[in-house]
Design an enzyme around this catalytic site. Sequence first.
Site, PDB file in Angstrom:
ATOM      1  N   ARG A  39       0.848  -1.194   0.000  1.00  0.00           N
ATOM      2  CA  ARG A  39       0.000   0.000   0.000  1.00  0.00           C
ATOM      3  C   ARG A  39       0.880   1.239   0.000  1.00  0.00           C
ATOM      4  O   ARG A  39       2.100   1.155  -0.064  1.00  0.00           O
ATOM      5  CB  ARG A  39      -0.912  -0.021   1.224  1.00  0.00           C
ATOM      6  CG  ARG A  39      -1.876  -1.204   1.238  1.00  0.00           C
ATOM      7  CD  ARG A  39      -2.529  -1.358   2.590  1.00  0.00           C
ATOM      8  NE  ARG A  39      -1.541  -1.684   3.622  1.00  0.00           N
ATOM      9  CZ  ARG A  39      -1.695  -1.407   4.904  1.00  0.00           C
ATOM     10  NH1 ARG A  39      -2.746  -0.752   5.328  1.00  0.00           N
ATOM     11  NH2 ARG A  39      -0.758  -1.748   5.778  1.00  0.00           N
ATOM     12  N   ARG A  91      -5.336  -6.192  11.833  1.00  0.00           N
ATOM     13  CA  ARG A  91      -6.130  -6.451  13.026  1.00  0.00           C
ATOM     14  C   ARG A  91      -7.406  -7.206  12.632  1.00  0.00           C
ATOM     15  O   ARG A  91      -7.863  -7.125  11.483  1.00  0.00           O
ATOM     16  CB  ARG A  91      -6.459  -5.137  13.726  1.00  0.00           C
ATOM     17  CG  ARG A  91      -5.244  -4.510  14.406  1.00  0.00           C
ATOM     18  CD  ARG A  91      -5.477  -3.082  14.809  1.00  0.00           C
ATOM     19  NE  ARG A  91      -6.482  -2.963  15.866  1.00  0.00           N
ATOM     20  CZ  ARG A  91      -6.915  -1.796  16.331  1.00  0.00           C
ATOM     21  NH1 ARG A  91      -6.444  -0.660  15.832  1.00  0.00           N
ATOM     22  NH2 ARG A  91      -7.819  -1.752  17.292  1.00  0.00           N
ATOM     23  N   GLY A 131      -1.340  -2.964  20.129  1.00  0.00           N
ATOM     24  CA  GLY A 131      -0.228  -3.501  20.905  1.00  0.00           C
ATOM     25  C   GLY A 131       0.950  -3.800  20.010  1.00  0.00           C
ATOM     26  O   GLY A 131       0.877  -3.690  18.781  1.00  0.00           O
ATOM     27  N   HIS A 132       2.038  -4.154  20.650  1.00  0.00           N
ATOM     28  CA  HIS A 132       3.238  -4.568  19.936  1.00  0.00           C
ATOM     29  C   HIS A 132       3.840  -5.772  20.651  1.00  0.00           C
ATOM     30  O   HIS A 132       3.369  -6.186  21.718  1.00  0.00           O
ATOM     31  CB  HIS A 132       4.253  -3.425  19.845  1.00  0.00           C
ATOM     32  CG  HIS A 132       3.891  -2.387  18.822  1.00  0.00           C
ATOM     33  ND1 HIS A 132       3.881  -2.650  17.475  1.00  0.00           N
ATOM     34  CD2 HIS A 132       3.502  -1.092  18.955  1.00  0.00           C
ATOM     35  CE1 HIS A 132       3.507  -1.565  16.812  1.00  0.00           C
ATOM     36  NE2 HIS A 132       3.277  -0.602  17.700  1.00  0.00           N
ATOM     37  N   ASP A 162       7.119 -11.251  17.703  1.00  0.00           N
ATOM     38  CA  ASP A 162       6.979 -11.064  16.255  1.00  0.00           C
ATOM     39  C   ASP A 162       7.458 -12.274  15.460  1.00  0.00           C
ATOM     40  O   ASP A 162       6.745 -12.774  14.586  1.00  0.00           O
ATOM     41  CB  ASP A 162       7.781  -9.837  15.802  1.00  0.00           C
ATOM     42  CG  ASP A 162       7.019  -8.535  15.990  1.00  0.00           C
ATOM     43  OD1 ASP A 162       5.821  -8.590  16.319  1.00  0.00           O
ATOM     44  OD2 ASP A 162       7.623  -7.464  15.821  1.00  0.00           O
TER      45      ASP A 162
END
Length: 359
Positions: A39, A91, A131-132, A162
């Site tokens: 994108r 999400r 969140g991360h 991750d």
Amino acid sequence: MGMKPLNGLRILEFDGLGPVTFAGMMLADLGAEVLRLTRSESAGAAVFDQVGGAVLHRGRAAAPIDLKSPQDREHILQLVDHADAVIEGFRPGVMERLGYGPDVLAARNPRLVFGRVTGWGQDGPLANEVGHDLNYIGLSGVLHAMGDADRPPSPPLNLVGDYGGGAMLLVTGVLAALIETKTTGRGRVVDAAMTDGSALLGGLFQALRGQGMWSDRRGANLLDGGAPFYRCYTCRDGGFVAVAALEPRFYAALLAGLEIDPTQAPQYDVSGWPAQHERFAALFATRDRDEWVAHFAPTEACVTPVLSLSEAPAHPHNMARQTFIDGLPATAPRFDGERLEPGGSANRIDIQTAVANWR
């Protein structure tokens, strides 16, 4: 040279940051034809393109698209018709709102595997919260176990959430579903949540804790730096060595190398660990890092250097195995007959060309 294991598979990657990007890299490294749908770039994405993209975006083409454009939508759906899997990291509900949810895509391609990776998962009370990595591994209990006893937990880079609990389990789930598709003819939806994945990675320590063999107190356990024979030490020159003398014979070799009487340092006298740690630390501080490495090299003491990111590519073992190529990690794991390479470059193509290539 032999083909890579995933040659012939086509995977559509809806571009994002974090685990989905790493998963796309892994799948491309393994031989799949992965197409990134990108994108408009944010400032953060531009940094990853220019720097991290040399690794994270390698080995696959990127096609810029507008997910809300009717014309691009038709092109994306045509790609879906010929894809084996889709991976995305939005999400929950975003792909559905954009019109690319698993039900819509499965109606066009029943064999399609739909891989989704998020922090909290597709459902649950926190599913729609932001969140991360650090938030997710904090909830899973794993973060609490990392770091020094007298300080807050230390972030383990973004490796546990991750990449370990997110990307690696997404890849595992997608590959498992692709194998199943060969017999059922139908795809699956893979829900890879970093809270679930990082909790799984910490499963051994939960099991040990349940048996009274692991404490919630950081720096007091066998594998968290509490054991003097399984931790890092500072050397005279400011470098570090990693000591991992877990087995009794390796511990004996460590004590011999440090000229310590074994009767004065029983390995599993936990009450004596703090004093032994201080004793080991004082000894390792008397020589430079590479002196200690050379000293222990002929032994089974499991003492090795802690290399910096800049040092690692030049280490003889890494050079012999071509672990790094042009300073960046090569593909892993390896397969017989495979030619080692850094993973291939990234390139941009237009969506029409991508559709034509996949027909």
